[in-house]
Design a protein around this motif. Structure first.
Motif, PDB file in Angstrom:
ATOM      1  N   ARG A  82       0.842  -1.189   0.000  1.00 55.34           N
ATOM      2  CA  ARG A  82       0.000   0.000   0.000  1.00 55.34           C
ATOM      3  C   ARG A  82       0.882   1.246   0.000  1.00 55.34           C
ATOM      4  O   ARG A  82       2.013   1.213   0.483  1.00 55.34           O
ATOM      5  N   PRO A  83       0.394   2.378  -0.503  1.00 53.15           N
ATOM      6  CA  PRO A  83       1.204   3.606  -0.550  1.00 53.15           C
ATOM      7  C   PRO A  83       1.357   4.219   0.827  1.00 53.15           C
ATOM      8  O   PRO A  83       0.526   4.036   1.715  1.00 53.15           O
ATOM      9  N   LEU A  84       2.432   4.976   0.975  1.00 46.99           N
ATOM     10  CA  LEU A  84       2.696   5.665   2.237  1.00 46.99           C
ATOM     11  C   LEU A  84       1.775   6.857   2.379  1.00 46.99           C
ATOM     12  O   LEU A  84       1.555   7.592   1.435  1.00 46.99           O
ATOM     13  N   PRO A  85       1.190   7.082   3.588  1.00 47.51           N
ATOM     14  CA  PRO A  85       0.288   8.225   3.757  1.00 47.51           C
ATOM     15  C   PRO A  85       0.985   9.547   3.515  1.00 47.51           C
ATOM     16  O   PRO A  85       2.187   9.687   3.694  1.00 47.51           O
ATOM     17  N   GLN A  86       0.175  10.558   3.186  1.00 50.03           N
ATOM     18  CA  GLN A  86       0.693  11.878   2.885  1.00 50.03           C
ATOM     19  C   GLN A  86       1.435  12.473   4.052  1.00 50.03           C
ATOM     20  O   GLN A  86       2.402  13.207   3.899  1.00 50.03           O
ATOM     21  N   GLU A  87       0.978  12.157   5.309  1.00 52.90           N
ATOM     22  CA  GLU A  87       1.607  12.742   6.487  1.00 52.90           C
ATOM     23  C   GLU A  87       3.063  12.352   6.609  1.00 52.90           C
ATOM     24  O   GLU A  87       3.869  13.060   7.178  1.00 52.90           O
ATOM     25  N   LEU A  88       3.416  11.130   6.116  1.00 52.46           N
ATOM     26  CA  LEU A  88       4.794  10.702   6.224  1.00 52.46           C
ATOM     27  C   LEU A  88       5.594  11.007   4.968  1.00 52.46           C
ATOM     28  O   LEU A  88       6.783  11.272   5.027  1.00 52.46           O
ATOM     29  N   THR A  89       4.943  10.978   3.796  1.00 47.68           N
ATOM     30  CA  THR A  89       5.688  11.279   2.581  1.00 47.68           C
ATOM     31  C   THR A  89       6.140  12.717   2.542  1.00 47.68           C
ATOM     32  O   THR A  89       7.128  13.059   1.907  1.00 47.68           O
ATOM     33  N   SER A  90       5.393  13.609   3.211  1.00 43.91           N
ATOM     34  CA  SER A  90       5.765  15.022   3.200  1.00 43.91           C
ATOM     35  C   SER A  90       7.015  15.302   4.000  1.00 43.91           C
ATOM     36  O   SER A  90       7.633  16.336   3.844  1.00 43.91           O
ATOM     37  N   ILE A  91       7.405  14.374   4.905  1.00 42.41           N
ATOM     38  CA  ILE A  91       8.573  14.622   5.730  1.00 42.41           C
ATOM     39  C   ILE A  91       9.629  13.559   5.573  1.00 42.41           C
ATOM     40  O   ILE A  91      10.699  13.674   6.135  1.00 42.41           O
ATOM     41  N   SER A  92       9.341  12.510   4.823  1.00 43.61           N
ATOM     42  CA  SER A  92      10.305  11.428   4.706  1.00 43.61           C
ATOM     43  C   SER A  92      11.132  11.577   3.443  1.00 43.61           C
ATOM     44  O   SER A  92      10.598  11.680   2.351  1.00 43.61           O
ATOM     45  N   PRO A  93      12.477  11.588   3.541  1.00 47.82           N
ATOM     46  CA  PRO A  93      13.323  11.674   2.363  1.00 47.82           C
ATOM     47  C   PRO A  93      13.596  10.314   1.746  1.00 47.82           C
ATOM     48  O   PRO A  93      14.344  10.211   0.794  1.00 47.82           O
ATOM     49  N   LEU A  94      13.011   9.243   2.280  1.00 45.25           N
ATOM     50  CA  LEU A  94      13.298   7.898   1.810  1.00 45.25           C
ATOM     51  C   LEU A  94      12.398   7.530   0.645  1.00 45.25           C
ATOM     52  O   LEU A  94      11.318   8.073   0.459  1.00 45.25           O
ATOM     53  N   SER A  95      12.826   6.534  -0.125  1.00 42.28           N
ATOM     54  CA  SER A  95      12.009   6.022  -1.207  1.00 42.28           C
ATOM     55  C   SER A  95      10.808   5.306  -0.633  1.00 42.28           C
ATOM     56  O   SER A  95      10.905   4.553   0.327  1.00 42.28           O
TER      57      SER A  95
ATOM     58  N   LYS B 204      -1.210  21.229  -5.799  1.00 42.19           N
ATOM     59  CA  LYS B 204      -0.514  19.951  -5.763  1.00 42.19           C
ATOM     60  C   LYS B 204       0.994  20.125  -5.631  1.00 42.19           C
ATOM     61  O   LYS B 204       1.679  19.257  -5.097  1.00 42.19           O
ATOM     62  N   ALA B 205       1.496  21.253  -6.129  1.00 44.44           N
ATOM     63  CA  ALA B 205       2.935  21.497  -6.043  1.00 44.44           C
ATOM     64  C   ALA B 205       3.364  21.923  -4.646  1.00 44.44           C
ATOM     65  O   ALA B 205       4.558  21.910  -4.335  1.00 44.44           O
ATOM     66  N   GLY B 206       2.419  22.302  -3.798  1.00 48.36           N
ATOM     67  CA  GLY B 206       2.756  22.714  -2.444  1.00 48.36           C
ATOM     68  C   GLY B 206       3.539  24.009  -2.386  1.00 48.36           C
ATOM     69  O   GLY B 206       4.544  24.112  -1.674  1.00 48.36           O
TER      70      GLY B 206
END
Length: 463
Positions: A99-112, A357-359
C-alpha cells in the motif's frame, strides 16, 4: 549481510523522522523544503498529528529496498518512541499487502516509498474505527474544556489590567484590553508549546499537549480582538495610535515568547542539575496515558467537566441576560467558545501543506492565517451589526460571539510561535512577511467591513 545492515543503519540515522515540529525547528536544517514545512508547523498541525500517530502505532512499517539477501529483504521500521527509522532483516511473505505511504509521512520522509509491506488484519477494522472515534472525541472534549478556561482567563486579565483596577489597558489607547493576555499566552507558549511540549507528549499525553497549546493558550490569546481595537482607533481618526498599537503589540508578543523559551530552558537546566546532584539523572515525570482504557477514562472525566461548565454558563446566561453587561457576555462566550477552538484545530491541518498539488509557499501556515483573517473579518462584521441594531440584547449576543467564538477562532500565541520559528530559520525575512500579510489583510478587510459602514452611515462610536 551484517555489513549491509550496518551500512543501512548508519544511513537511516541520518534521516530522522520528526512528527513533533517543536523539536525539529531547533535543529539546523539544510533542506529548504523540509525547513519550510517545519517552520510553518511550529504552532499546530491540527488532526494530522493524530492521524500520523495512529498510522505509526497500527503496524510496523516495512520499507523494501533493492538490497536483498537470497530469501529476505532489508527493512526499515519506524520507532515512534525514539523517532527514527531502524533497520532489521525480515523475510517477505507472499500474502503481504502493498500500500502507498500516507501523505503525512511522505511530506517529511526523504526515503524512497515505492512499496510498504504490511500485514494488517481486515478483522480489526471495526475495532480500529472505534479507536479512531475515541481518539478524536477525547481530543475535542479536552480542547473544549481548555478553550473555555482560556476564555475565562482572558476575561480575568482584562478586568485586572483594565480601567476598573490597574488601569494599564483601555479601549481608548494603543494598549488594548487583550494585550496582557496576548503577552501571557505567548510567554506560556514558549514553555509548553516549544520547550516542554515534547515532554508532555512523550511522558503524559499528546491530547494534553494539544489541549494546552491549541485549546488553552490559543483561546487565552486573540488576534481578532487586537485587530478590532486597532480598527476602532483608526475609524475614529486615531490612525497613528492604530499603527503604533500594531507595532508595539507585535514587539511585546514576539519578545514574550522569546522570554518564555529562555526561562523554560533555564528551568529545565536547573531541574536537571538538581536531579544530577541527587543521582537521579534527567528530570522526568512518567505518567503515560496511551492505553485505550486510560484514554476513555480521561475523556469521560473531561466530558463531565465540560457538561458542568456548559451547564453553569447556560444557567448564568439565563439569569444575567435580561440585565446585559459584561457578565452576561462572558457566560455566553463560554457557551460558544469551543466551536472556535474546534474550527481552528481543523484549519491547522493546512499548515505546512502549501498551495496546490505542487505545495507552493509551504513556509506560510495557511491554517493559522485563514483562522486569524477570517475571525478578524467576522469580528468587524459583528461590530457593524452591533452599531446598526444598537439594542441591549443584540449587544450581549454579539459581544459574546466576538469574545468567545471569534476570540478562540483567532490566536496570537500560535502566531507568535510561528513568527519566532521563522525568525530563527535560515530565511528570517519570512517572519516579517508573515506578520505583515496577516496584519495588513485583516486590517484592510476590517476597514471595508467596519470602517466604510461607520463612515457612510455616521455611527457614533466611542474611541
Amino acid at each position: 549481510m551484517e555489513r549491509t545492515t550496518s551500512s543501512l543503519g548508519s544511513s537511516m540515522r541520518r534521516y530522522s523522522l520528526s512528527i513533533s515540529s517543536h523539536e525539529s525547528h531547533h535543529h539546523n536544517i539544510d533542506n529548504d523544503a523540509e525547513c519550510e514545512s517545519v517552520v510553518s508547523e511550529a504552532g499546530d498541525i491540527g488532526d494530522r498529528a493524530l492521524r500520523s500517530r495512529r498510522f505509526s502505532e497500527s503496524n510496523s512499517i516495512h520499507l523494501s529496498f533493492d538490497n536483498r539477501s537470497e530469501n529476505g529483504v532489508v527493512d526499515v521500521v519506524y520507532n515512534q518512541e525514539e523517532q527514527r527509522l531502524q533497520p532489521h532483516t525480515t523475510f517477505s511473505h507472499p500474502n503481504s499487502s502493498v500500500r502507498p505511504l500516507p501523505q503525512e509521512l511522505t511530506s517529511i520522509s526523504p526515503l524512497s516509498t515505492d512499496a510498504i509491506v504490511g500485514s494488517e488484519d481486515p478483522n480489526q477494522e471495526p475495532h480500529k474505527g472505534l479507536l479512531v472515534l475515541l481518539d478524536y472525541a477525547s481530543c475535542m472534549v479536552q480542547l473544549a474544556v481548555f478553550g473555555i478556561l482560556g476564555v475565562f482567563t482572558r476575561y480575568l486579565l482584562q478586568k485586572l489590567f483594565g480601567p476598573g483596577n490597574a488601569a494599564v489597558t483601555s479601549n481608548h489607547t494603543l494598549l488594548y484590553l487583550d494585550l496582557p493576555s496576548n503577552m501571557v499566552g505567548s510567554f506560556l507558549m514558549g514553555w509548553f508549546g516549544v520547550v516542554f511540549k515534547g515532554d508532555i507528549i512523550s511522558n503524559v499525553s499528546e491530547h494534553l499537549a494539544i489541549a494546552i497549546t491549541t485549546g488553552y493558550l490559543g483561546s487565552l490569546t486573540t488576534f481578532s480582538g487586537w485587530n478590532q481595537k486597532m480598527l476602532e482607533l483608526a475609524v475614529s481618526g486615531h490612525w497613528l495610535f492604530s499603527a503604533l498599537g500594531f507595532l508595539i503589540g507585535m514587539f511585546l508578543v514576539a519578545y514574550s515568547i522569546i522570554f518564555g523559551i529562555k526561562t523554560a530552558k533555564g528551568f529545565r537546566w536547573l531541574l536537571n542539575r538538581l536531579n544530577m546532584s541527587s543521582g537521579n539523572g534527567n528530570f522526568k515525570i512518567k505518567s503515560k496515558l496511551d492505553s485505550c482504557s486510560c484514554q476513555f477514562k480521561v475523556m469521560v472525566f473531561f466530558l463531565v467537566i465540560l457538561v458542568i461548565l456548559w451547564g453553569v454558563s447556560g444557567a448564568l446566561v439565563k439569569a444575567e441576560f435580561k440585565h446585559g453587561g459584561s457578565a452576561a457576555q462572558l457566560w455566553f462566550a463560554c457557551l460558544v467558545s469551543p466551536i472556535g477552538v474546534w474550527i481552528r484545530w481543523f484549519l491547522a491541518r493546512l499548515n505546512g501543506r502549501g498551495l496546490g498539488k505542487a505545495g507552493l509557499f509551504k513556509w506560510v501556515p495557511f491554517g493559522t492565517l485563514i483562522a486569524n483573517v477570517s475571525a478578524a473579518s467576522i469580528m468587524a462584521a459583528l461590530a457593524s451589526l452591533k452599531e446598526a441594531v444598537n439594542t441591549r440584547d443584540c449587544d450581549t449576543v454579539v459581544a459574546g460571539i466576538q469574545f468567545g467564538l471569534m476570540g478562540c477562532l483567532s490566536t496570537v500565541s500560535t502566531f507568535a510561535s510561528e513568527f519566532n520559528a521563522m525568525s530563527e530559520s535560515n530565511q528570517p525575512w519570512r517572519a516579517d512577511a508573515y506578520a505583515i500579510i496577516t496584519i495588513c489583510v485583516s486590517f484592510s478587510l476590517g476597514i471595508l467591513i467596519y470602517g466604510v459602514p461607520v463612515w457612510t452611515r455616521g455611527f457614533d462610536i466611542e474611541a
